[in-house]
Design an enzyme around this catalytic site. Sequence first.
Site, short mmCIF file in Angstrom:
data_model
loop_
_atom_site.label_atom_id
_atom_site.label_comp_id
_atom_site.label_asym_id
_atom_site.label_seq_id
_atom_site.Cartn_x
_atom_site.Cartn_y
_atom_site.Cartn_z
N GLY A 40 0.76 -1.25 0.00
CA GLY A 40 0.00 0.00 0.00
C GLY A 40 0.79 1.30 0.00
N GLU A 95 3.99 3.98 6.18
CA GLU A 95 2.80 3.12 6.11
C GLU A 95 1.71 3.81 5.30
OE1 GLU A 95 1.19 0.59 6.14
OE2 GLU A 95 1.17 -0.56 8.00
N ASP A 96 0.86 3.02 4.69
CA ASP A 96 -0.28 3.62 3.99
C ASP A 96 -1.34 4.09 4.98
OD1 ASP A 96 -1.02 1.03 4.70
OD2 ASP A 96 -1.82 0.48 2.75
N ASP A 99 -4.73 1.61 11.10
CA ASP A 99 -6.15 1.35 11.36
C ASP A 99 -6.28 0.83 12.79
OD1 ASP A 99 -8.85 0.92 11.00
OD2 ASP A 99 -8.64 -0.76 9.65
N LYS A 127 -6.50 6.32 10.52
CA LYS A 127 -7.91 6.01 10.73
C LYS A 127 -8.13 5.83 12.22
CE LYS A 127 -9.63 3.08 7.18
NZ LYS A 127 -10.24 1.76 6.90
N PHE A 148 -13.81 2.84 4.30
CA PHE A 148 -12.78 2.14 3.54
C PHE A 148 -12.35 3.01 2.37
CE2 PHE A 148 -10.60 -1.09 1.18
CZ PHE A 148 -10.03 -1.84 2.19
N ARG A 161 -5.49 0.43 -6.83
CA ARG A 161 -4.22 1.03 -6.38
C ARG A 161 -3.72 2.12 -7.33
NH1 ARG A 161 -2.09 -2.17 -2.24
NH2 ARG A 161 -2.32 -4.41 -2.53
P1 IMP Z 1 -3.95 -2.36 11.02
O1 IMP Z 1 -3.55 -0.99 11.50
O2 IMP Z 1 -3.07 -3.46 11.58
O3 IMP Z 1 -5.40 -2.63 11.22
O4 IMP Z 1 -3.65 -2.52 9.49
C1 IMP Z 1 -3.74 -1.50 8.65
C2 IMP Z 1 -3.52 -2.06 7.26
O5 IMP Z 1 -4.75 -2.53 6.71
C3 IMP Z 1 -3.04 -0.95 6.37
O6 IMP Z 1 -1.63 -0.96 6.25
C4 IMP Z 1 -3.72 -1.25 5.06
O7 IMP Z 1 -2.89 -2.05 4.25
C5 IMP Z 1 -4.95 -2.02 5.42
N1 IMP Z 1 -6.12 -1.12 5.43
C6 IMP Z 1 -6.79 -0.67 6.52
N2 IMP Z 1 -7.79 0.15 6.17
C7 IMP Z 1 -7.75 0.23 4.82
C8 IMP Z 1 -8.54 0.96 3.85
O8 IMP Z 1 -9.47 1.72 4.15
N3 IMP Z 1 -8.18 0.80 2.55
C9 IMP Z 1 -7.15 0.00 2.16
N4 IMP Z 1 -6.39 -0.69 3.03
C10 IMP Z 1 -6.69 -0.59 4.35
MG MG Z 2 -0.61 -2.07 4.66
#
Ligand code: IMP
Ligand code: MG
Length: 171
Positions: A40, A95-96, A99, A127, A148, A161
């Site tokens: 991402g 990081e992208d 979440d 987020k 999302f 992407r």
């Molecule tokens: P977390 O913080 O461990 O829940 O993981 C976050 C990862 O989930 C990010 O690095 C993204 O790759 C993916 N992700 C979470 N929300 C989104 C979204 O809204 N769109 C696309 N990828 C997402």
């Molecule tokens: Mg990711």
Amino acid sequence: MKRKILFSKETIDQRVRELADEISQEYEGREILMIGVLKGAFVFLADLIRSLSIPCEIDFTRLASYGAGTVSTENIVVTKKIEMPIKGRDVVIVEDIVDTGLTLTYLINQLKKERPRSLKVCAFIDKKRKRKIPIEADFVGFTIEDGFVVGYGLDVNEKARFLPDVYIIEE
Ligand code: IMP
Ligand code: MG
């Protein structure tokens, strides 16, 4: 798939330049090592580094999570390790999206073991609402509550992407 534009290419370009300035100021006179989290973050990283006014080196890592929904980092595995030594380096994880915070927490804990001089996080999108671990990125492009998002490197099942703008998916 219905989607609505959230951040235009112009808005993103502007914000990424501001972030690059912030980072350049923070590390003035030093050289950083940026670690992009695949897949991402690749578009964001590519834009970000080209607006930096300090030198940087690049590496990549990739993580996968299984059994989503748990409040632990136990189900996260590294599917591609970094290749460069980070001991004594000023490292910035790119990081992208942050979440739940599970992926980032796991990655930070792994990288800390290798004793970087410093370790910070730059996230394109923060987020807020779904956070399970109270972790904050040091540099944040945009903050959203929930929803999302796709485009600018972010995917939904590997699609979207390539889109230059960021969209929010409407259910
Ligand atoms: P977390 O913080 O461990 O829940 O993981 C976050 C990862 O989930 C990010 O690095 C993204 O790759 C993916 N992700 C979470 N929300 C989104 C979204 O809204 N769109 C696309 N990828 C997402
Ligand atoms: Mg990711």
